[in-house]
Design a protein around this motif. Sequence first.
Motif, PDB file in Angstrom:
ATOM      1  N   LEU A  85       8.082   5.354  -5.349  1.00 26.91           N
ATOM      2  CA  LEU A  85       9.547   5.578  -5.135  1.00 26.91           C
ATOM      3  C   LEU A  85      10.210   4.960  -6.414  1.00 26.91           C
ATOM      4  CD1 LEU A  85      10.149   5.256  -1.450  1.00 26.91           C
ATOM      5  CD2 LEU A  85      10.467   7.348  -2.654  1.00 26.91           C
ATOM      6  N   GLN A  86       9.637   3.762  -6.626  1.00 27.71           N
ATOM      7  CA  GLN A  86      10.174   3.020  -7.788  1.00 27.71           C
ATOM      8  C   GLN A  86       9.743   3.865  -9.281  1.00 27.71           C
ATOM      9  OE1 GLN A  86       8.424  -0.987  -8.600  1.00 27.71           O
ATOM     10  NE2 GLN A  86      10.245  -1.610  -9.568  1.00 27.71           N
ATOM     11  N   ASN A  87       8.643   4.388  -9.177  1.00 29.65           N
ATOM     12  CA  ASN A  87       8.358   5.283 -10.545  1.00 29.65           C
ATOM     13  C   ASN A  87       9.104   6.562 -10.381  1.00 29.65           C
ATOM     14  OD1 ASN A  87       6.263   3.459 -11.088  1.00 29.65           O
ATOM     15  ND2 ASN A  87       4.770   4.884 -10.201  1.00 29.65           N
ATOM     16  N   ALA A  88      10.048   6.692  -9.478  1.00 30.30           N
ATOM     17  CA  ALA A  88      10.881   7.993  -9.347  1.00 30.30           C
ATOM     18  C   ALA A  88      12.366   7.605  -9.716  1.00 30.30           C
ATOM     19  CB  ALA A  88      10.981   8.816  -8.170  1.00 30.30           C
ATOM     20  N   ASN A  89      12.327   6.337 -10.173  1.00 25.37           N
ATOM     21  CA  ASN A  89      13.750   5.880 -10.466  1.00 25.37           C
ATOM     22  C   ASN A  89      14.663   5.453  -9.409  1.00 25.37           C
ATOM     23  OD1 ASN A  89      13.015   5.246 -13.235  1.00 25.37           O
ATOM     24  ND2 ASN A  89      13.067   7.685 -13.397  1.00 25.37           N
ATOM     25  N   VAL A  90      14.129   5.248  -8.188  1.00 24.12           N
ATOM     26  CA  VAL A  90      15.225   5.135  -7.078  1.00 24.12           C
ATOM     27  C   VAL A  90      15.572   3.559  -7.223  1.00 24.12           C
ATOM     28  CG1 VAL A  90      15.320   4.653  -4.706  1.00 24.12           C
ATOM     29  CG2 VAL A  90      13.799   6.619  -5.478  1.00 24.12           C
ATOM     30  N   ASP A  91      16.825   3.329  -6.918  1.00 23.69           N
ATOM     31  CA  ASP A  91      17.565   1.944  -7.186  1.00 23.69           C
ATOM     32  C   ASP A  91      17.353   1.340  -5.934  1.00 23.69           C
ATOM     33  OD1 ASP A  91      18.790   2.312  -9.591  1.00 23.69           O
ATOM     34  OD2 ASP A  91      20.260   3.890  -8.799  1.00 23.69           O
ATOM     35  N   ARG A  92      17.294   1.621  -4.757  1.00 25.53           N
ATOM     36  CA  ARG A  92      17.153   1.044  -3.454  1.00 25.53           C
ATOM     37  C   ARG A  92      16.475   1.809  -2.181  1.00 25.53           C
ATOM     38  NH1 ARG A  92      23.003  -0.596  -1.078  1.00 25.53           N
ATOM     39  NH2 ARG A  92      23.102  -1.522  -2.975  1.00 25.53           N
ATOM     40  N   VAL A  93      15.848   1.091  -1.543  1.00 25.46           N
ATOM     41  CA  VAL A  93      15.014   1.923  -0.429  1.00 25.46           C
ATOM     42  C   VAL A  93      15.475   0.823   0.684  1.00 25.46           C
ATOM     43  CG1 VAL A  93      12.624   2.279   0.494  1.00 25.46           C
ATOM     44  CG2 VAL A  93      13.223   2.526  -1.801  1.00 25.46           C
ATOM     45  N   ILE A  94      15.732   1.680   1.585  1.00 23.26           N
ATOM     46  CA  ILE A  94      15.951   1.183   3.058  1.00 23.26           C
ATOM     47  C   ILE A  94      14.740   1.574   4.012  1.00 23.26           C
ATOM     48  CG2 ILE A  94      17.477   0.999   5.104  1.00 23.26           C
ATOM     49  CD1 ILE A  94      18.676   2.068   1.855  1.00 23.26           C
ATOM     50  N   VAL A  95      14.091   0.577   4.314  1.00 23.10           N
ATOM     51  CA  VAL A  95      12.901   0.699   5.286  1.00 23.10           C
ATOM     52  C   VAL A  95      13.418   0.296   6.811  1.00 23.10           C
ATOM     53  CG1 VAL A  95      10.391   0.182   5.930  1.00 23.10           C
ATOM     54  CG2 VAL A  95      11.165  -0.064   3.642  1.00 23.10           C
ATOM     55  N   GLU A  96      13.576   1.499   7.584  1.00 21.67           N
ATOM     56  CA  GLU A  96      14.275   1.316   8.725  1.00 21.67           C
ATOM     57  C   GLU A  96      13.098   1.122   9.765  1.00 21.67           C
ATOM     58  OE1 GLU A  96      16.786   0.279  11.249  1.00 21.67           O
ATOM     59  OE2 GLU A  96      17.824   1.133   9.305  1.00 21.67           O
ATOM     60  N   HIS A  97      13.094   0.062  10.642  1.00 24.44           N
ATOM     61  CA  HIS A  97      12.318  -0.115  11.519  1.00 24.44           C
ATOM     62  C   HIS A  97      12.198   1.080  12.818  1.00 24.44           C
ATOM     63  CE1 HIS A  97       9.374  -1.867  14.510  1.00 24.44           C
ATOM     64  NE2 HIS A  97      10.568  -2.315  15.222  1.00 24.44           N
ATOM     65  N   PHE A  98      11.592   1.805  13.030  1.00 27.94           N
ATOM     66  CA  PHE A  98      11.724   2.783  13.886  1.00 27.94           C
ATOM     67  C   PHE A  98      11.302   2.335  15.455  1.00 27.94           C
ATOM     68  CE2 PHE A  98      11.547   6.698  16.262  1.00 27.94           C
ATOM     69  CZ  PHE A  98      12.510   7.649  15.702  1.00 27.94           C
ATOM     70  N   ASN A  99      12.287   2.275  16.002  1.00 28.60           N
ATOM     71  CA  ASN A  99      11.955   1.401  17.452  1.00 28.60           C
ATOM     72  C   ASN A  99      13.093   2.176  18.643  1.00 28.60           C
ATOM     73  OD1 ASN A  99      14.577   0.335  16.837  1.00 28.60           O
ATOM     74  ND2 ASN A  99      14.016  -1.564  16.447  1.00 28.60           N
ATOM     75  N   ALA A 100      12.801   1.578  19.757  1.00 33.57           N
ATOM     76  CA  ALA A 100      13.476   2.108  20.642  1.00 33.57           C
ATOM     77  C   ALA A 100      14.918   2.466  20.474  1.00 33.57           C
ATOM     78  CB  ALA A 100      13.483   1.717  22.066  1.00 33.57           C
ATOM     79  N   HIS A 101      15.525   1.300  19.984  1.00 31.47           N
ATOM     80  CA  HIS A 101      16.973   1.420  19.914  1.00 31.47           C
ATOM     81  C   HIS A 101      17.336   2.286  18.777  1.00 31.47           C
ATOM     82  CE1 HIS A 101      21.127  -0.055  19.039  1.00 31.47           C
ATOM     83  NE2 HIS A 101      20.653  -0.017  17.616  1.00 31.47           N
ATOM     84  N   PHE A 102      16.681   2.459  17.750  1.00 28.28           N
ATOM     85  CA  PHE A 102      16.898   3.319  16.493  1.00 28.28           C
ATOM     86  C   PHE A 102      16.867   4.611  17.000  1.00 28.28           C
ATOM     87  CE2 PHE A 102      16.576   5.789  12.669  1.00 28.28           C
ATOM     88  CZ  PHE A 102      17.598   5.395  11.894  1.00 28.28           C
TER      89      PHE A 102
END
Length: 326
Positions: A85-102
């Motif tokens: 993703l960094q190599n694709a020039n993305v500025d920010r990545v949100i790694v969302e914890h996929f859990n029961a709430h989400f």
Amino acid sequence: MKVFRGLPNAASRAACALAIGNFDGVHLGHQTLLAHLRDAADRLGIEAAVMTFEPHPRAFFAKLAGDLSKAPARIANLRDNLTSLQNANVDRVIVEHFNAHFASLSPQDFIEKVLVEGLHVKWLMVGEDFCFGAKRAGSIAMLEAAGKVHGFEVVTLASVQNKGVRISSSAVRAALVQGDFDEAQALLGHPYRISGHVIHGQKLGRTIGFPTLNLRIAHHRPALTGIFIVQVHGLAAQPLPAVASLGVRPTVDDSGRVLLETHVFDYSGNAYGNIVQIEFLQKLRDEEKYSDLETLTAAIQRDADQARSYFGVTTRIPASNATDRI
């Protein structure tokens, strides 16, 4: 590139163009999507952001159902996906914890609390089959309607094809299972590699003449297992020839832990703590369970001889000269 575990705090929230997906392997289809994302962000003068999930949503539901066989095999670890993703020039990545709430968020809450309030989305790209929210009730039409209310544009991307075949994570997994690394490279746009820190092992390999570099595989279902001809990046100026085993080591370990063990030919350095990349070149065979250590050692010797022949490597250093790397 900034990486957030979950939604950024209020001070770090800025308008963004966003792509949502699992991005496992970041194959050429993903890369096409990310190029559109970058162009849109530049055009609007905002950051390019990606939201991805750990664990994979299907893995979460498979565990919930008590059937891990339904979880998708993992192409890449989080480190390698983030690098791509960094190599694709993305500025920010949100790694969302996929859990029961989400997983229980309604489509409306996902739009308002995540996209609008949490990420300040102004432009959104998703795949043409994208669904979201509890029970996958959210649709692209719902996103487009919300975009008109909240001021963000929604763009969908049709599947990207290679020689008439859809490029997908499933296609990459199929190529890896078959040991077809040429096809995997054609889908990924680069050779297939796994990276990680070299860790301490059980110290067994050095006792049988095959000391190894050990990389822990965090997920339980890697996309490929078996014995492979590989080359190692990160230990020298040039990649080093090697043979590797990726799997659960059934002859010597019954814990089920997945490990990538790599025997680098004629290498005697201390690699503990180094980050290395293992590039897969050819599959030799599937992983097997042997009756005793002597039979296992003989099998490893045959694998090493095949790999040496592949590389044209004939020089051998006695095992006693190798450092403790297993």
